[in-house]
Write a protein that holds these residues in place. Structure first.
Motif, mmCIF file in Angstrom:
data_model
loop_
_atom_site.group_PDB
_atom_site.id
_atom_site.type_symbol
_atom_site.label_atom_id
_atom_site.label_comp_id
_atom_site.label_asym_id
_atom_site.label_seq_id
_atom_site.Cartn_x
_atom_site.Cartn_y
_atom_site.Cartn_z
ATOM 1 N N ALA A 6 0.820 -1.217 0.000
ATOM 2 C CA ALA A 6 0.000 0.000 0.000
ATOM 3 C C ALA A 6 0.853 1.266 0.000
ATOM 4 C CB ALA A 6 -0.965 -0.007 1.184
ATOM 5 N N THR A 7 1.953 1.260 0.725
ATOM 6 C CA THR A 7 2.837 2.433 0.773
ATOM 7 C C THR A 7 3.397 2.748 -0.609
ATOM 8 O OG1 THR A 7 3.415 1.948 3.057
ATOM 9 C CG2 THR A 7 4.896 3.413 1.863
ATOM 10 N N GLN A 8 3.781 1.710 -1.345
ATOM 11 C CA GLN A 8 4.311 1.922 -2.691
ATOM 12 C C GLN A 8 3.236 2.479 -3.630
ATOM 13 O OE1 GLN A 8 5.061 -0.842 -0.889
ATOM 14 N NE2 GLN A 8 7.232 -0.455 -0.577
ATOM 15 N N PHE A 9 2.012 1.991 -3.512
ATOM 16 C CA PHE A 9 0.940 2.537 -4.343
ATOM 17 C C PHE A 9 0.633 3.980 -3.961
ATOM 18 C CE2 PHE A 9 0.205 -1.857 -5.606
ATOM 19 C CZ PHE A 9 -0.048 -1.694 -6.960
ATOM 20 N N GLU A 10 0.726 4.304 -2.692
ATOM 21 C CA GLU A 10 0.537 5.687 -2.269
ATOM 22 C C GLU A 10 1.616 6.583 -2.894
ATOM 23 O OE1 GLU A 10 0.624 8.358 1.794
ATOM 24 O OE2 GLU A 10 -0.148 6.301 1.917
ATOM 25 N N GLN A 11 2.854 6.091 -2.937
ATOM 26 C CA GLN A 11 3.946 6.864 -3.545
ATOM 27 C C GLN A 11 3.719 7.060 -5.045
ATOM 28 O OE1 GLN A 11 7.351 4.501 -2.415
ATOM 29 N NE2 GLN A 11 7.568 5.534 -0.433
ATOM 30 N N ILE A 12 3.229 6.038 -5.712
ATOM 31 C CA ILE A 12 2.947 6.155 -7.151
ATOM 32 C C ILE A 12 1.858 7.192 -7.392
ATOM 33 C CG2 ILE A 12 1.967 4.956 -9.158
ATOM 34 C CD1 ILE A 12 3.394 2.392 -8.089
ATOM 35 N N ILE A 13 0.786 7.108 -6.627
ATOM 36 C CA ILE A 13 -0.332 8.050 -6.799
ATOM 37 C C ILE A 13 0.119 9.475 -6.502
ATOM 38 C CG2 ILE A 13 -2.609 8.709 -5.903
ATOM 39 C CD1 ILE A 13 -3.038 5.609 -5.452
ATOM 40 N N THR A 28 -7.567 4.006 -1.856
ATOM 41 C CA THR A 28 -7.067 3.430 -3.106
ATOM 42 C C THR A 28 -5.727 2.714 -2.949
ATOM 43 O OG1 THR A 28 -8.333 4.980 -4.436
ATOM 44 C CG2 THR A 28 -6.419 3.969 -5.492
ATOM 45 N N PRO A 29 -4.755 3.240 -2.218
ATOM 46 C CA PRO A 29 -3.495 2.497 -2.098
ATOM 47 C C PRO A 29 -3.697 1.085 -1.538
ATOM 48 C CG PRO A 29 -3.160 4.754 -1.394
ATOM 49 C CD PRO A 29 -4.646 4.571 -1.592
ATOM 50 N N GLU A 30 -4.541 0.945 -0.549
ATOM 51 C CA GLU A 30 -4.821 -0.370 0.045
ATOM 52 C C GLU A 30 -5.551 -1.268 -0.958
ATOM 53 O OE1 GLU A 30 -4.827 -3.395 2.900
ATOM 54 O OE2 GLU A 30 -3.741 -1.506 2.949
ATOM 55 N N ARG A 31 -6.569 -0.713 -1.625
ATOM 56 C CA ARG A 31 -7.319 -1.506 -2.610
ATOM 57 C C ARG A 31 -6.420 -1.925 -3.766
ATOM 58 N NH1 ARG A 31 -11.712 2.369 -1.585
ATOM 59 N NH2 ARG A 31 -10.867 3.587 -3.302
ATOM 60 N N ALA A 32 -5.581 -1.005 -4.239
ATOM 61 C CA ALA A 32 -4.681 -1.313 -5.355
ATOM 62 C C ALA A 32 -3.673 -2.381 -4.945
ATOM 63 C CB ALA A 32 -3.961 -0.050 -5.826
ATOM 64 N N ALA A 33 -3.165 -2.308 -3.739
ATOM 65 C CA ALA A 33 -2.210 -3.304 -3.248
ATOM 66 C C ALA A 33 -2.843 -4.689 -3.208
ATOM 67 C CB ALA A 33 -1.686 -2.905 -1.869
ATOM 68 N N LYS A 34 -4.060 -4.768 -2.707
ATOM 69 C CA LYS A 34 -4.765 -6.055 -2.646
ATOM 70 C C LYS A 34 -5.058 -6.585 -4.048
ATOM 71 C CE LYS A 34 -6.895 -5.405 1.880
ATOM 72 N NZ LYS A 34 -8.156 -5.147 2.591
ATOM 73 N N ALA A 35 -5.458 -5.701 -4.941
ATOM 74 C CA ALA A 35 -5.731 -6.121 -6.321
ATOM 75 C C ALA A 35 -4.461 -6.633 -6.986
ATOM 76 C CB ALA A 35 -6.322 -4.950 -7.126
#
Length: 183
Positions: A6-13, A28-35
């Motif tokens: 999730a942290t990495q997706f937050e950084q991307i966003i 979204t970072p949590e949802r994207a990480a799970k997906a």
């Protein structure tokens, strides 16, 4: 955030200039990480555990085909999806594989980062390894979002790949029978 990615997706966003604290992006970072974890769960799967003993003795020696197995994968070059269908055939050599296991093998390899050519080979080699078949054929047709959404932006392009092992490779008539039956 609980998922390790999730942290990495937050950084991307954040890196593209968005605000992850705005209402639509809060989770979204949590949802994207799970997906993403789901889309790549093939790395956590093991072929023998997946088969789980679903091999059955049989004296069948005719071609078995499982057609139109839907698949969804991610290309290793852009991390964009490609999707399509696989046709998997084998000629038994004393053992047949439980029907759902063929689709599970396709899913296990599709849920990894790769190119379609390698996916086709991985599926064929796995079916060969598990069944000891006299021959295995795999054909995949897929559409790649890396070609449809970016780059050349060709909406109707479809890639076809095939791998023939054993009798499918050695016998033109066996190969032709497979290709005719999947049309």
């Amino acid at each position: 955030m609980t998922h390790p990615l999730a942290t990495q997706f937050e950084q991307i966003i954040t890196g593209i200039g968005e605000d992850v604290s705005r209402e639509g992006l809060e989770k979204t970072p949590e949802r994207a990480a799970k997906a993403f974890a789901y889309l790549t769960e093939g790395y956590t799967q093991n072929l023998s555990e997946l088969i789980n003993g679903a091999l059955f003795e049989s004296d069948l020696d005719e071609m078995i085909i499982v057609r139109d197995i839907e698949l969804y994968s991610l290309c290793e070059h852009h991390l964009l999806p490609f999707f399509g269908r696989a046709q998997v055939a084998y000629i038994p050599n004393g053992r047949v594989l439980g029907l759902s296991k063929v689709a599970r093998i396709v899913d296990m390899f599709a849920r990894r980062l790769q190119i379609q050519e390698q996916l086709t080979r991985d599926i064929a080699e796995a079916v060969q390894e598990v069944t000891g078949a006299r021959g295995v054929a795999v054909q995949i047709e897929a559409r790649h979002l890396c070609m449809m959404m970016r780059g050349v932006a060709k909406q109707n392009s479809e890639m076809s790949t095939s791998v023939m092992l054993g009798t499918f490779r050695e016998s033109q008539s066996t190969r032709n029978e497979f290709l005719q039956l999947i049309r």
